[in-house]
Design an enzyme around this catalytic site. Structure first.
Site, PDB file in Angstrom:
ATOM      1  N   CYS A 284      43.902  35.498  45.871  1.00 55.91           N
ATOM      2  CA  CYS A 284      44.179  34.666  44.700  1.00 55.91           C
ATOM      3  C   CYS A 284      42.945  33.815  44.451  1.00 55.91           C
ATOM      4  O   CYS A 284      42.515  33.076  45.347  1.00 55.91           O
ATOM      5  CB  CYS A 284      45.396  33.780  44.966  1.00 55.91           C
ATOM      6  SG  CYS A 284      45.712  32.519  43.714  1.00 55.91           S
TER       7      CYS A 284
ATOM      8  N   CYS B 266      40.874  36.550  38.278  1.00 59.00           N
ATOM      9  CA  CYS B 266      42.257  36.387  38.741  1.00 59.00           C
ATOM     10  C   CYS B 266      42.734  37.757  39.186  1.00 59.00           C
ATOM     11  O   CYS B 266      42.586  38.747  38.445  1.00 59.00           O
ATOM     12  CB  CYS B 266      43.140  35.845  37.609  1.00 59.00           C
ATOM     13  SG  CYS B 266      44.909  35.813  37.996  1.00 59.00           S
TER      14      CYS B 266
END
Length: 283
Positions: A80, A195
């Site tokens: 992440c 992302c």
């Protein structure tokens, strides 16, 4: 590809706020099908890109520490970008003997392959606003103009597409429009994904962007780096149970997600127990 029962292999934990890190899990399994992988998604406070920084640091440190103690992996992939740019230093300080592999914006990669010296980054607002991005730009791409664009709804689009739901092209187009509107001279030729969720909208991004643009997905590079670090650790016998895909709360449309999980080596959704429920905090 349902994972086998493991005996004598490396044992890895991959962490994300939702399904984005499953792209890295897929890359890991492609490179090393025998790898024992636990997956932990903090769906209780998804999306991370819209949360308060102080809240997230405490949340991530508590959750990952609990997971390390409980699952005993040999390394942890923070799959992440938001969590990596925010909490890696705190995690490494708390667990100095644990290898952590983070996901950072692929600025260096973009700078290596651009011809126009105009590069882009598509990321969450949290990643875009952090000084870490400025540091990467100055360190690895000082000769390049960087157009960094926050797409606050794109991770949710990825979640919907992953579960097989329809997302209109115009919705994704609206999320990325600002990236190309700022490229007033039409020079932008490389865009990095900032992302991990965006792995699952990559085909749509390519279709909706100018043909000159090369999109960079770091998932394979992160997987290769994780495996190279694990080479320094002897194989061991991981927990006797089948590695799980853990979620801190039941995700939306759980049945659709459940049908997808075997493709990534997991049998079913497992709820992460004994973690106090925190209220979502919006930045």
């Amino acid at each position: 590809m349902t994972g086998p029962a493991h005996s004598g292999t490396h044992h890895l934990l991959a962490f994300d706020s939702g399904i984005g890190g499953l792209g890295i899990v897929r890359a890991l399994r492609t490179l090393n099908p025998a790898l024992a992988i636990e997956y932990l998604a903090d769906t209780a406070v998804f999306p991370y890109g819209e949360q308060d920084d102080a809240f997230l640091v405490e949340r991530i440190l508590t959750l990952i520490s609990e997971a390390i103690s409980r699952l005993r992996p040999q390394a942890v992939v923070i799959a992440c970008n938001t969590a990596s740019t925010l909490a890696l230093d705190a995690l490494r300080a708390a667990w100095p003997d644990m290898p952590f592999i983070g996901c950072v914006p692929p600025i260096r990669w973009a700078a290596r392959i651009t011809r126009s010296h105009v590069i882009g980054l598509l990321a969450t607002r949290a990643t875009i606003r952090r000084p870490y991005l400025t540091h990467l730009h100055g360190l690895y791409a000082p000769e390049c103009k960087l157009i960094a664009h926050a797409a606050p709804g794109l991770a949710a689009c990825a979640e919907h597409l992953f579960r097989g739901e329809d997302v209109p092209a115009r919705t994704i187009q609206q999320e990325i429009a600002g990236l190309f509107e700022r490229d007033t001279k039409g020079e932008l030729d490389v865009v990095g994904l900032g992302c991990t969720h965006y792995t699952f909208v990559l085909d749509q991004l390519r279709a909706l962007s100018p043909a000159r643009v090369t999109w960079l997905d770091p998932a394979n590079a992160v997987a290769r780096h994780a495996l190279s670090l694990l080479q320094n650790h002897p194989e061991h016998t991981p927990p006797t149970f089948q590695p799980h895909a853990w979620f801190t709360s039941m995700p939306p449309d759980a049945e659709a997600l459940r049908r997808k999980l075997p493709d990534f080596g997991f049998e079913d959704i497992a709820l992460w127990e004994n973690l106090p429920t925190s209220e979502k905090m919006t930045a």
